[in-house]
Scaffold this motif. Structure first.
Motif, PDB file in Angstrom:
ATOM      1  N   ASP A   1     -26.951  10.080 -23.506  1.00  0.00           N
ATOM      2  CA  ASP A   1     -25.909  11.009 -23.951  1.00  0.00           C
ATOM      3  C   ASP A   1     -26.600  12.237 -24.534  1.00  0.00           C
ATOM      4  O   ASP A   1     -27.244  12.153 -25.580  1.00  0.00           O
ATOM      5  N   VAL A   2     -26.481  13.376 -23.847  1.00  0.00           N
ATOM      6  CA  VAL A   2     -27.211  14.568 -24.269  1.00  0.00           C
ATOM      7  C   VAL A   2     -26.444  15.419 -25.276  1.00  0.00           C
ATOM      8  O   VAL A   2     -26.968  16.437 -25.743  1.00  0.00           O
ATOM      9  N   GLN A   3     -25.213  15.036 -25.613  1.00  0.00           N
ATOM     10  CA  GLN A   3     -24.460  15.843 -26.575  1.00  0.00           C
ATOM     11  C   GLN A   3     -25.178  15.981 -27.920  1.00  0.00           C
ATOM     12  O   GLN A   3     -25.199  17.074 -28.493  1.00  0.00           O
ATOM     13  N   PRO A   4     -25.790  14.915 -28.476  1.00  0.00           N
ATOM     14  CA  PRO A   4     -26.571  15.105 -29.709  1.00  0.00           C
ATOM     15  C   PRO A   4     -27.749  16.061 -29.521  1.00  0.00           C
ATOM     16  O   PRO A   4     -28.098  16.804 -30.438  1.00  0.00           O
ATOM     17  N   TRP A   5     -28.354  16.059 -28.332  1.00  0.00           N
ATOM     18  CA  TRP A   5     -29.443  16.998 -28.056  1.00  0.00           C
ATOM     19  C   TRP A   5     -28.936  18.436 -28.111  1.00  0.00           C
ATOM     20  O   TRP A   5     -29.608  19.328 -28.623  1.00  0.00           O
ATOM     21  N   VAL A   6     -27.739  18.645 -27.570  1.00  0.00           N
ATOM     22  CA  VAL A   6     -27.153  19.994 -27.571  1.00  0.00           C
ATOM     23  C   VAL A   6     -26.972  20.488 -28.997  1.00  0.00           C
ATOM     24  O   VAL A   6     -27.349  21.623 -29.340  1.00  0.00           O
ATOM     25  N   ARG A   7     -26.383  19.661 -29.837  1.00  0.00           N
ATOM     26  CA  ARG A   7     -26.121  20.081 -31.222  1.00  0.00           C
ATOM     27  C   ARG A   7     -27.413  20.382 -31.960  1.00  0.00           C
ATOM     28  O   ARG A   7     -27.492  21.360 -32.724  1.00  0.00           O
ATOM     29  N   GLU A   8     -28.446  19.567 -31.727  1.00  0.00           N
ATOM     30  CA  GLU A   8     -29.719  19.813 -32.409  1.00  0.00           C
ATOM     31  C   GLU A   8     -30.407  21.061 -31.865  1.00  0.00           C
ATOM     32  O   GLU A   8     -30.966  21.854 -32.639  1.00  0.00           O
ATOM     33  N   LEU A   9     -30.379  21.266 -30.559  1.00  0.00           N
ATOM     34  CA  LEU A   9     -30.979  22.477 -29.994  1.00  0.00           C
ATOM     35  C   LEU A   9     -30.285  23.715 -30.524  1.00  0.00           C
ATOM     36  O   LEU A   9     -30.943  24.712 -30.871  1.00  0.00           O
ATOM     37  N   ASP A  10     -28.968  23.692 -30.611  1.00  0.00           N
ATOM     38  CA  ASP A  10     -28.240  24.856 -31.136  1.00  0.00           C
ATOM     39  C   ASP A  10     -28.621  25.122 -32.588  1.00  0.00           C
ATOM     40  O   ASP A  10     -28.798  26.274 -32.996  1.00  0.00           O
ATOM     41  N   ARG A  11     -28.765  24.061 -33.376  1.00  0.00           N
ATOM     42  CA  ARG A  11     -29.172  24.239 -34.773  1.00  0.00           C
ATOM     43  C   ARG A  11     -30.566  24.858 -34.850  1.00  0.00           C
ATOM     44  O   ARG A  11     -30.806  25.793 -35.634  1.00  0.00           O
ATOM     45  N   LEU A  12     -31.484  24.362 -34.029  1.00  0.00           N
ATOM     46  CA  LEU A  12     -32.852  24.888 -34.030  1.00  0.00           C
ATOM     47  C   LEU A  12     -32.889  26.335 -33.548  1.00  0.00           C
ATOM     48  O   LEU A  12     -33.637  27.163 -34.096  1.00  0.00           O
ATOM     49  N   LEU A  13     -32.118  26.632 -32.507  1.00  0.00           N
ATOM     50  CA  LEU A  13     -32.064  28.007 -32.000  1.00  0.00           C
ATOM     51  C   LEU A  13     -31.628  28.972 -33.095  1.00  0.00           C
ATOM     52  O   LEU A  13     -32.240  30.030 -33.296  1.00  0.00           O
ATOM     53  N   CYS A  14     -30.565  28.601 -33.806  1.00  0.00           N
ATOM     54  CA  CYS A  14     -30.013  29.489 -34.829  1.00  0.00           C
ATOM     55  C   CYS A  14     -30.923  29.622 -36.045  1.00  0.00           C
ATOM     56  O   CYS A  14     -30.736  30.537 -36.853  1.00  0.00           O
ATOM     57  N   ALA A  15     -31.895  28.716 -36.163  1.00  0.00           N
ATOM     58  CA  ALA A  15     -32.835  28.776 -37.283  1.00  0.00           C
ATOM     59  C   ALA A  15     -34.149  29.445 -36.905  1.00  0.00           C
ATOM     60  O   ALA A  15     -35.013  29.651 -37.765  1.00  0.00           O
ATOM     61  N   SER A  16     -34.310  29.790 -35.618  1.00  0.00           N
ATOM     62  CA  SER A  16     -35.572  30.337 -35.136  1.00  0.00           C
ATOM     63  C   SER A  16     -35.546  31.857 -35.131  1.00  0.00           C
ATOM     64  O   SER A  16     -34.735  32.472 -34.428  1.00  0.00           O
ATOM     65  N   GLU A  17     -36.439  32.467 -35.865  1.00  0.00           N
ATOM     66  CA  GLU A  17     -36.556  33.918 -35.850  1.00  0.00           C
ATOM     67  C   GLU A  17     -37.039  34.399 -34.487  1.00  0.00           C
ATOM     68  O   GLU A  17     -36.561  35.404 -33.954  1.00  0.00           O
ATOM     69  N   ALA A  18     -37.982  33.660 -33.893  1.00  0.00           N
ATOM     70  CA  ALA A  18     -38.520  34.063 -32.591  1.00  0.00           C
ATOM     71  C   ALA A  18     -37.442  34.060 -31.520  1.00  0.00           C
ATOM     72  O   ALA A  18     -37.436  34.905 -30.623  1.00  0.00           O
ATOM     73  N   ALA A  19     -36.488  33.124 -31.607  1.00  0.00           N
ATOM     74  CA  ALA A  19     -35.470  32.990 -30.566  1.00  0.00           C
ATOM     75  C   ALA A  19     -34.575  34.210 -30.458  1.00  0.00           C
ATOM     76  O   ALA A  19     -33.937  34.416 -29.419  1.00  0.00           O
ATOM     77  N   THR A  20     -34.510  35.041 -31.492  1.00  0.00           N
ATOM     78  CA  THR A  20     -33.701  36.256 -31.402  1.00  0.00           C
ATOM     79  C   THR A  20     -34.230  37.206 -30.333  1.00  0.00           C
ATOM     80  O   THR A  20     -33.524  38.116 -29.910  1.00  0.00           O
ATOM     81  N   GLY A  21     -35.481  36.995 -29.892  1.00  0.00           N
ATOM     82  CA  GLY A  21     -36.055  37.835 -28.846  1.00  0.00           C
ATOM     83  C   GLY A  21     -35.670  37.429 -27.441  1.00  0.00           C
ATOM     84  O   GLY A  21     -36.002  38.133 -26.478  1.00  0.00           O
ATOM     85  N   LEU A  22     -34.971  36.303 -27.282  1.00  0.00           N
ATOM     86  CA  LEU A  22     -34.551  35.872 -25.946  1.00  0.00           C
ATOM     87  C   LEU A  22     -33.464  36.795 -25.400  1.00  0.00           C
ATOM     88  O   LEU A  22     -32.633  37.310 -26.147  1.00  0.00           O
TER      89      LEU A  22
END
Length: 430
Positions: free
Chosen positions: A124-145
């Motif tokens: 079940d990848v739904q928990p993976w989705v929620r964690e990836l979204d949390r990590l994305l929103c916490a990553s300063e580097a990800a704002t460059g995507l």
């Protein structure tokens, strides 16, 4: 049906990016001929009924009342006033649809929409989705995507793994491990499933560093010059430095799974666990959207999942009667199934035709055996992946072909039904 993308052409010339990324979002509206456009990112298309009603409210009060589903499981609102950005942000922010203003355009995540519902996936990848979204929103580097950069989390059935994402994580047999890859290359890294979201973010950050080091303005992994295997080696090194055990592997060709078909979704015991519906041409009226939310709330578990195939999964819902009455596709026999189109005229200034009206006129008697996509110009915005019947408006009529084949050119709308039907037949037999 989607097909797995082929390997990247090592001799291909990356496209020139001579301007900034203008991909629209919630805070950066796009000026279209029918008003401003907002694209609301919804990771894995997962919505509560409260969030769905917030989108319905915004579409009715601020836009033209319609809600457009995208090929990434997101929602577009059209016909917005140019000065409504602040109010729109307030509405969506209050509903939890804008967790980080600086990351709102990079939350591009698709996931197997039936994961955890029908028992077919490895995990079940739904928990993976929620964690990836949390990590994305916490990553300063990800704002460059770029707003075009895409993550795909596949539960092992191969549906979203075939959508040409930049970072794909696919659950391996047994569900305890997952394989990470960049683009469509066959080099990957095997990691534990619990580490998959963090690994996906680290891979995206490695891409950003490689793009900066290449002296090119790359928005997608496929545009990055150089050897993809070397980049995967760098990703494996970063994973190790972060405490993630990863093993370099060769990724076999993806076995492509079917997207959800309209109708009841059966669980492992044969009982209905969800209902799959599709919106004709991916557009829902305010009334249809409200009916979806009402059915999800009263007959299901309050969850809606938008799919990359412009459909909606309603977990726990078993009866399709109300949604069929509302004009949504609830049967795999519908002639609308597999037919898509860009917005066309009058919404897009670049379009050469009212493709949605012409698509309706050329509708065949049954479902399409291959996706049929109508484009108002050569840009083909929102087209499917793999093979499809490619119907493109030109100054002289329409060009029709199975993607990659020689087109029939200059077809008038009156002849399109027969030409499209013939193209569909040749696509199956070739």
């Amino acid at each position: 049906m989607p097909t797995a993308p082929g390997p990247r052409d090592a001799g291909a010339i990356p496209p020139s990016r001579d301007r900034g990324d203008a991909c629209p979002g919630t805070l950066r509206l796009h000026a279209a001929d029918d008003g401003a456009l907002a694209r609301v990112r919804i990771p894995a298309g997962a919505l509560t009924t409260g969030q769905a009603l917030a989108l319905w409210d915004a579409a009715q009060r601020l836009g033209d009342g319609s809600l457009h589903l995208t090929s990434r499981g997101n929602v577009q609102l059209r016909g917005l006033a140019e000065d409504c950005g602040g109010e729109l942000a307030d509405v969506l922010g209050s509903a939890g649809l804008l967790p980080s203003p600086r990351h709102e355009r990079v939350r591009n995540v698709v996931a197997s929409p039936l994961s955890g519902l029908d028992g077919r996936g490895e995990a079940d990848v739904q928990p993976w989705v929620r964690e990836l979204d949390r990590l994305l929103c916490a990553s300063e580097a990800a704002t460059g995507l770029s707003g075009r950069f895409l993550f795909a989390l596949d539960d092992g059935r191969g549906d979203v793994a075939a959508l040409g994402a930049d970072v794909t994580v696919q659950a391996a047999a047994g569900g305890t491990d997952a394989v990470l890859r960049l683009g469509s290359d066959d080099a990957g890294v095997s990691v534990r499933g619990e580490d998959a979201p963090r690994a996906a973010l680290l891979a995206a950050e490695a891409f950003l560093d490689a793009a900066r080091g290449s002296a090119t303005r790359c928005w997608r992994v496929s545009e990055l010059p150089g050897d993809a295997a070397e980049l995967m080696t760098e990703v494996a090194s970063r994973l190790a430095a972060d405490g993630i055990n990863g093993t370099l592997v060769t990724v076999p060709p993806t076995t492509v799974g079917d997207p959800p078909r309209p109708g009841a979704v059966a669980g492992p015991d044969g009982r209905t666990t969800a209902l799959s519906v599709v919106a004709p041409l991916g557009v829902l009226t305010a009334a249809q959207w409200h009916e979806l939310a009402a059915v999800a709330e009263h007959d299901g578990n309050g969850e809606l999942r938008l799919t990359p195939w412009r459909g909606v999964i309603l977990a726990g819902v078993k009866d399709a009667a109300a949604l069929e009455t509302a004009g949504l596709i609830t049967s795999p026999a519908s002639p609308w199934l597999g037919v898509g189109a860009c917005v066309g005229r009058p919404g897009c200034a670049k379009s050469l035709a009212d493709v949605r009206t012409d698509a309706a006129k050329a509708l065949g008697p049954g479902p399409s055996s291959l996706p049929v996509y109508w484009s108002g110009c050569e840009r083909r915005c929102g087209h499917p992946h793999g093979d499809w019947v490619d119907v493109v408006a030109t100054a002289d009529g329409y060009d029709v072909r199975v993607h990659g084949d020689k087109p029939c050119t200059g077809m008038p709308p009156s002849e399109l039904a027969a030409i499209v039907a013939a193209a569909r037949t040749s696509a199956v037999t070739r």
